[in-house]
Motif scaffolding. Structure first.
Motif, short mmCIF file in Angstrom:
data_model
loop_
_atom_site.label_atom_id
_atom_site.label_comp_id
_atom_site.label_asym_id
_atom_site.label_seq_id
_atom_site.Cartn_x
_atom_site.Cartn_y
_atom_site.Cartn_z
N ALA A 94 0.83 -1.20 0.00
CA ALA A 94 0.00 0.00 0.00
C ALA A 94 0.87 1.25 0.00
CB ALA A 94 -0.94 0.00 1.21
N PHE A 95 1.95 1.24 0.75
CA PHE A 95 2.86 2.38 0.78
C PHE A 95 3.50 2.61 -0.58
CE2 PHE A 95 7.14 4.11 1.41
CZ PHE A 95 6.81 5.32 2.01
N VAL A 96 3.95 1.55 -1.22
CA VAL A 96 4.59 1.66 -2.54
C VAL A 96 3.59 2.17 -3.58
CG1 VAL A 96 5.60 0.32 -4.43
CG2 VAL A 96 6.40 -0.01 -2.09
N VAL A 97 2.38 1.65 -3.55
CA VAL A 97 1.36 2.08 -4.51
C VAL A 97 1.00 3.54 -4.28
CG1 VAL A 97 -1.07 1.78 -5.17
CG2 VAL A 97 0.42 -0.21 -4.95
N PHE A 98 0.80 3.95 -3.04
CA PHE A 98 0.45 5.33 -2.74
C PHE A 98 1.58 6.28 -3.14
CE2 PHE A 98 0.50 9.01 0.08
CZ PHE A 98 -0.72 9.58 -0.25
N THR A 99 2.81 5.92 -2.80
CA THR A 99 3.95 6.77 -3.13
C THR A 99 4.13 6.86 -4.65
OG1 THR A 99 5.02 6.13 -1.08
CG2 THR A 99 6.42 7.10 -2.75
N GLY A 100 4.01 5.74 -5.33
CA GLY A 100 4.13 5.74 -6.79
C GLY A 100 3.06 6.57 -7.46
N PHE A 101 1.83 6.45 -6.97
CA PHE A 101 0.75 7.25 -7.53
C PHE A 101 0.99 8.72 -7.29
CE2 PHE A 101 -3.30 9.47 -6.89
CZ PHE A 101 -3.83 9.35 -8.17
N ARG A 102 1.43 9.09 -6.11
CA ARG A 102 1.68 10.50 -5.77
C ARG A 102 2.80 11.07 -6.64
NH1 ARG A 102 1.83 15.08 -5.16
NH2 ARG A 102 1.76 16.31 -3.27
N TRP A 103 3.85 10.27 -6.87
CA TRP A 103 4.95 10.70 -7.73
C TRP A 103 4.47 10.87 -9.17
CZ3 TRP A 103 7.06 7.80 -11.79
CH2 TRP A 103 8.17 8.38 -12.40
N TYR A 104 3.72 9.89 -9.69
CA TYR A 104 3.24 9.96 -11.07
C TYR A 104 2.29 11.14 -11.26
CZ TYR A 104 1.48 8.55 -15.59
OH TYR A 104 1.15 8.54 -16.91
N PRO A 106 5.57 22.92 -11.37
CA PRO A 106 6.61 21.92 -11.10
C PRO A 106 7.19 22.06 -9.69
CG PRO A 106 7.55 23.70 -12.34
CD PRO A 106 6.08 24.00 -12.20
N TYR A 107 6.60 22.90 -8.85
CA TYR A 107 7.19 23.21 -7.55
C TYR A 107 6.41 22.65 -6.36
CZ TYR A 107 9.52 26.39 -10.69
OH TYR A 107 10.22 26.91 -11.74
N ASP A 108 5.80 21.50 -6.52
CA ASP A 108 5.12 20.82 -5.41
C ASP A 108 6.19 20.16 -4.54
OD1 ASP A 108 3.08 19.53 -3.88
OD2 ASP A 108 3.43 17.71 -5.07
N GLU A 109 6.23 20.52 -3.26
CA GLU A 109 7.32 20.07 -2.38
C GLU A 109 7.39 18.55 -2.24
OE1 GLU A 109 7.14 22.09 1.36
OE2 GLU A 109 6.85 24.02 0.40
N ILE A 110 6.25 17.91 -2.08
CA ILE A 110 6.25 16.45 -1.92
C ILE A 110 6.66 15.79 -3.22
CG2 ILE A 110 4.80 14.45 -1.42
CD1 ILE A 110 3.18 16.31 0.42
N GLY A 111 6.16 16.28 -4.34
CA GLY A 111 6.54 15.72 -5.63
C GLY A 111 8.02 15.88 -5.92
#
Length: 79
Positions: free
Chosen positions: A14-24, A33-38
């Motif tokens: 779940a962590f990998v899927v959530f992180t991957g989705f947030r990155w994508y 292009p200046y989203d801190e988390i991204g």
């Protein structure tokens, strides 16, 4: 013991899927292009994935300053 392992694997997946989705979602955005988390997630990605993400961001925001992790040595040009 099997239930504990299954729970830990589920949490990790779940962590990998959530992180991957947030990155994508950050890479394919068209707002800024200046989203801190991204920026943090893209900078933490391995070399080829980071390069692909930076190229995608450059196509969307090539006229603005690059975000951290996608800047060349002088910090004003894209990689």
């Amino acid at each position: 013991m099997k239930k504990l392992v299954r729970l830990l694997l589920t949490i990790a997946l779940a962590f990998v899927v959530f992180t991957g989705f947030r990155w994508y979602r950050y890479i394919t955005n068209t707002d800024s292009p200046y989203d801190e988390i991204g920026i943090t997630l893209n900078n933490a990605m391995p070399g080829p994935i980071n390069a692909w993400g930076c190229a995608k961001l450059k196509t969307n925001f090539g006229t603005s300053l690059p975000s951290y992790g996608c800047a060349a040595e002088n910090a004003t040009q894209w990689k």
